[in-house]
Design a protein around this motif. Structure first.
Motif, short mmCIF file in Angstrom:
data_model
loop_
_atom_site.label_atom_id
_atom_site.label_comp_id
_atom_site.label_asym_id
_atom_site.label_seq_id
_atom_site.Cartn_x
_atom_site.Cartn_y
_atom_site.Cartn_z
N GLY A 285 0.82 -1.27 -0.02
CA GLY A 285 -0.06 -0.09 -0.11
C GLY A 285 1.02 1.35 -0.13
O GLY A 285 0.46 2.19 -0.76
N ILE A 288 2.42 1.95 -3.49
CA ILE A 288 1.94 2.56 -4.41
C ILE A 288 1.77 4.14 -4.36
O ILE A 288 2.04 4.77 -5.35
CB ILE A 288 0.21 2.12 -4.29
CG1 ILE A 288 0.09 0.84 -4.39
CG2 ILE A 288 -0.65 3.16 -5.39
CD1 ILE A 288 -1.31 0.22 -4.60
N TYR A 289 1.60 4.63 -2.98
CA TYR A 289 1.71 6.05 -2.88
C TYR A 289 3.01 6.67 -3.22
O TYR A 289 2.94 7.65 -3.79
CB TYR A 289 1.47 6.24 -1.28
CG TYR A 289 1.77 7.63 -0.68
CD1 TYR A 289 1.21 8.49 -1.32
CD2 TYR A 289 2.57 7.79 0.16
CE1 TYR A 289 1.58 9.91 -0.83
CE2 TYR A 289 2.96 8.64 0.88
CZ TYR A 289 2.25 10.04 0.27
OH TYR A 289 2.86 11.32 0.77
N ALA A 292 3.71 6.52 -6.97
CA ALA A 292 3.01 7.63 -7.73
C ALA A 292 3.48 9.01 -7.51
O ALA A 292 3.73 9.78 -8.32
CB ALA A 292 1.46 7.48 -7.27
N ARG A 293 4.04 9.20 -6.15
CA ARG A 293 4.33 10.56 -5.81
C ARG A 293 5.78 10.98 -6.37
O ARG A 293 5.93 11.98 -6.94
CB ARG A 293 4.26 10.62 -4.23
CG ARG A 293 4.70 12.06 -3.70
CD ARG A 293 3.92 12.08 -2.79
NE ARG A 293 3.30 13.46 -2.45
CZ ARG A 293 3.31 14.20 -1.20
NH1 ARG A 293 3.54 13.43 -0.27
NH2 ARG A 293 2.66 15.35 -1.32
N LEU A 300 5.24 1.84 -10.37
CA LEU A 300 3.63 2.13 -10.46
C LEU A 300 3.01 1.31 -11.55
O LEU A 300 1.98 0.65 -11.12
CB LEU A 300 3.83 3.65 -10.99
CG LEU A 300 2.39 4.50 -11.09
CD1 LEU A 300 1.58 4.46 -9.66
CD2 LEU A 300 2.61 5.67 -11.79
N SER A 304 -0.16 -0.89 -10.34
CA SER A 304 -1.58 -0.56 -10.90
C SER A 304 -2.00 -1.70 -11.56
O SER A 304 -3.47 -2.13 -11.56
CB SER A 304 -1.84 0.59 -11.44
OG SER A 304 -0.63 0.90 -12.21
#
Lengths: 343, 294
Positions: A285, A288-289, A292-293, A300, A304
């Motif tokens: 989890g 992912i953050y 993406a950031r 990524l 996804s």
């Protein structure tokens, strides 16, 4: 038509419907990957920062240009996409810019933790929800039902992160019974008891925040079920209340429950990122953050894709389950099938 | 009861004979409505009740426990939590309402277009919605944020509104499909009613009851989304006070055992959410009042 003639036809129908689903699945995944690829490339931000860290600041324009060329970031996006797709088909998902490792390795080390947390949470929810639902429906509008409904509504409303904070505050800070973060104590990676102690609080949050939604659904479905006429008939035959509830009503509710639980798999599995962040639990989890950031494109994309595939797969699974169990849906044509499912 | 003969199914007749005096307020979420309106009104008129300037950094009194001067204590930056709660509630509620408005608008348009369109277009739109649903929420939020630049109240509301419309649009589409071939819709179209005319005067009144519940729930999830995002450092910065950004200091609060920093904003947040849920459940309504056969 006799049964023997119908059998091959059935199998052929089955194969075509499976083929159709598979095709739809592949197309959905492709569109999803294209979408994420374009969005991530078009959003502002410098992937070089995640690759080189702070050194980017000191790099000259020429060096930057060279680095971009090396990472293949200078090509038009569709060329990059096609190249990425080719690599993926060969089983190569690229390297993570940040971790400088193969992305499958980066994820592999962490996905177990997420699966453990989400999986055990899912099993608990799956088993506890019918129990709570039955208890509520059994005592409809009496004290136990009311109390459970009140508590359930409140726990269902509490945002996951705040629930985690309060639990940490109570059990880790004030009582000092349980650890507040991580998946294991450093130096005790293989100690099962230690892992369980670290898992308890996050697991409690995952279960508490989702459980009531499903329990309430079962309760309401059971409540409309026990008003059906066949229940009266069964009672008149002399069956006990418990026999009717468990033997007649529950099986009638089951198909809807199974298909909803199938849709919820990614929701519960993937919904752990908030909990993971609060408890500093090393799962995917948080990845992912981060990815993406910080424009860690390859990571990524794989993440996804994984979540997308789970979602699409579980939706199809849910559809298949309700088709298999409920003959009414199976016999209808596909167009009306979709409408039945959405209602 | 357990052994031998038991009469079943007779309750229905007894039920008919007794006419219960119906209380007008019975079964309605009065308490929730009152609490919620209290919170909303006080947040909007927060200047009347706050005792301190919510953004003033009183560094001498940082992390003090609740006392008579600071009713709910102060946070690690010395701001008065009591004042911050009312002041920040305004922003949290604002984000909830604005993003719900956006969500509803997009959902109604997509749902109605898809519901009125031909079978192929409809299938294509719905497939698209499914795919959008399978993109992780967090990803969309982070990427939209990055595209919009530095997070502000309006941009957060926009981002949350843009990520939450999919499931509502599916419900609306199903409703529209059921009524789009009714005589009155066709009649209206024959008389030259445009898409938006038909949508507003004929379709909307029919699906509004089933959507109201989702609208209230979407306010709830928008507030949750805002607070979660701000808490995780992706939403509002600490200087912009909202219930979520107040909780983003929780890490420091935990290490300082400052329970008041976590408890009070959260309690207000949860109270609001519970009230909204009760209202939403009431709107969903139609409780089955037939007597149980069991």
């Amino acid at each position: 038509m006799t049964g023997e003639e119908a059998e091959p036809l059935k199998i052929r129908n089955y194969i075509t419907s499976m083929g159709k689903k598979l095709l739809l699945f592949v197309i959905s995944v492709l569109i999803l990957s294209l979408l994420v690829f374009y969005i991530s490339r078009l959003s502002p931000g410098d992937p070089l920062v995640s690759y080189y860290g702070d050194r980017v600041e000191k790099m000259s324009t020429q060096e930057r240009e060279w680095a971009r060329e090396r990472l293949g970031l200078n090509n038009p996006i569709y060329v990059q996409y096609i190249r990425w797709l080719q690599n993926v088909l060969e089983g190569n998902f690229g390297i993570s810019y940040k971790y400088k490792m193969d992305v499958t390795e980066v994820i592999g080390g962490r996905i177990i933790n997420t699966l453990l947390l989400g999986g055990i949470g899912f099993v608990f929810i799956f088993l506890l929800a019918p129990v709570l639902g039955i208890v509520c429906a059994w005592h409809e509008d009496k004290l136990p039902d009311r109390i459970l409904c009140r508590i359930g509504t409140v726990t269902g409303c509490i945002p996951e992160f705040w629930l985690s904070l309060v639990l940490i505050l109570i059990f880790a800070v004030f009582l000092r019974w349980l650890p507040s973060s991580g998946a294991y104590t450093i130096g005790a990676e293989h100690d099962a008891a230690d892992r369980v102690r670290h898992l308890l609080l996050p697991l409690a949050v995952v279960v508490m925040s989702h459980l009531w939604y499903y329990a309430y659904m079962i309760r309401n479905k059971l409540l409309s079920e026990i008003r059906a006429d066949y229940v009266l008939l069964a009672r008149m035959k002399g069956l006990r209340k418990s026999q009717v509830m468990l033997g007649h009503c529950l099986p009638n509710v089951a198909p809807a429950y199974f298909s909803i639980m199938a849709i919820s798999v990614p929701h519960i599995l993937g919904g752990t990122y908030v909990v993971e962040t609060v408890f500093s639990y090393p799962g995917i989890g948080t990845l992912i953050y981060e990815s993406a950031r910080y424009q860690d494109y390859n990571l990524l994309m794989l993440l996804s894709l994984l979540t997308g595939i789970t979602v699409i797969f579980c939706n199809m699974l849910a559809q298949t389950i309700s088709e298999r169990i409920d003959p009414r849906i199976r016999s209808e044509e596909e167009g009306s099938l979709r409408e039945v499912k959405e209602q | 009861m357990k052994d031998g003969f038991q009469v079943v199914g007779i309750q229905q007749q007894i039920q008919q004979n007794v006419v219960k005096p119906q209380n007008q307020w019975q079964g309605k979420p009065i308490l929730s409505a009152l609490l919620l309106s209290c919170i909303v009104i006080l947040c909007c008129a927060c200047e009347l009740i706050i005792t301190k300037d919510p953004s003033y950094l009183d560094l001498q009194h940082h992390s003090t426990a609740p006392n008579s001067q600071f009713l709910f204590g102060t946070d690690t930056m010395g701001r008065d939590i009591f004042s911050m709660i009312w002041y920040g509630g305004r922003i949290s509620l604002f984000i909830g309402f604005v993003s719900t408005f956006l969500t509803t608008a997009v959902a109604v348009i997509v749902g109605a277009v898809s519901g009125c369109a031909s079978k192929r277009v409809d299938a294509a739109i719905m497939r698209m919605v499914d795919i959008l649903l399978s993109v992780p929420d967090l990803l969309v939020v982070v990427l939209l944020q990055a595209a919009l630049g530095s997070p502000g109240v309006v941009s957060i509301a926009f981002v949350i509104g843009m990520t939450g419309w999919m499931s509502m649009s599916k419900v609306i589409r199903t409703e529209v499909r059921q009524i789009r071939n009714s005589e009155y819709v066709i009649a209206s179209k024959c008389m030259g009613g445009g898409f938006f005319h038909v949508l507003w005067h004929h379709l909307a009144p029919n699906f509004i009851s089933s959507v109201m519940f989702m609208v209230v729930m979407s306010i709830r999830s928008a507030i949750v989304a805002e607070s979660t995002l701000s808490f995780m450092g992706m939403g509002l910065p600490v200087e912009v006070i909202s219930w979520g950004s107040m909780l983003s200091l929780a890490g420091q609060a935990l290490s300082g055992r400052a329970w008041w920093m976590i408890l009070f904003p959260g309690l207000f947040l949860v109270t609001t959410l519970v009230c909204l849920t009760n209202l939403g459940n009431h709107l969903r309504g139609h409780v089955n009042r037939r007597h149980s056969n069991l």
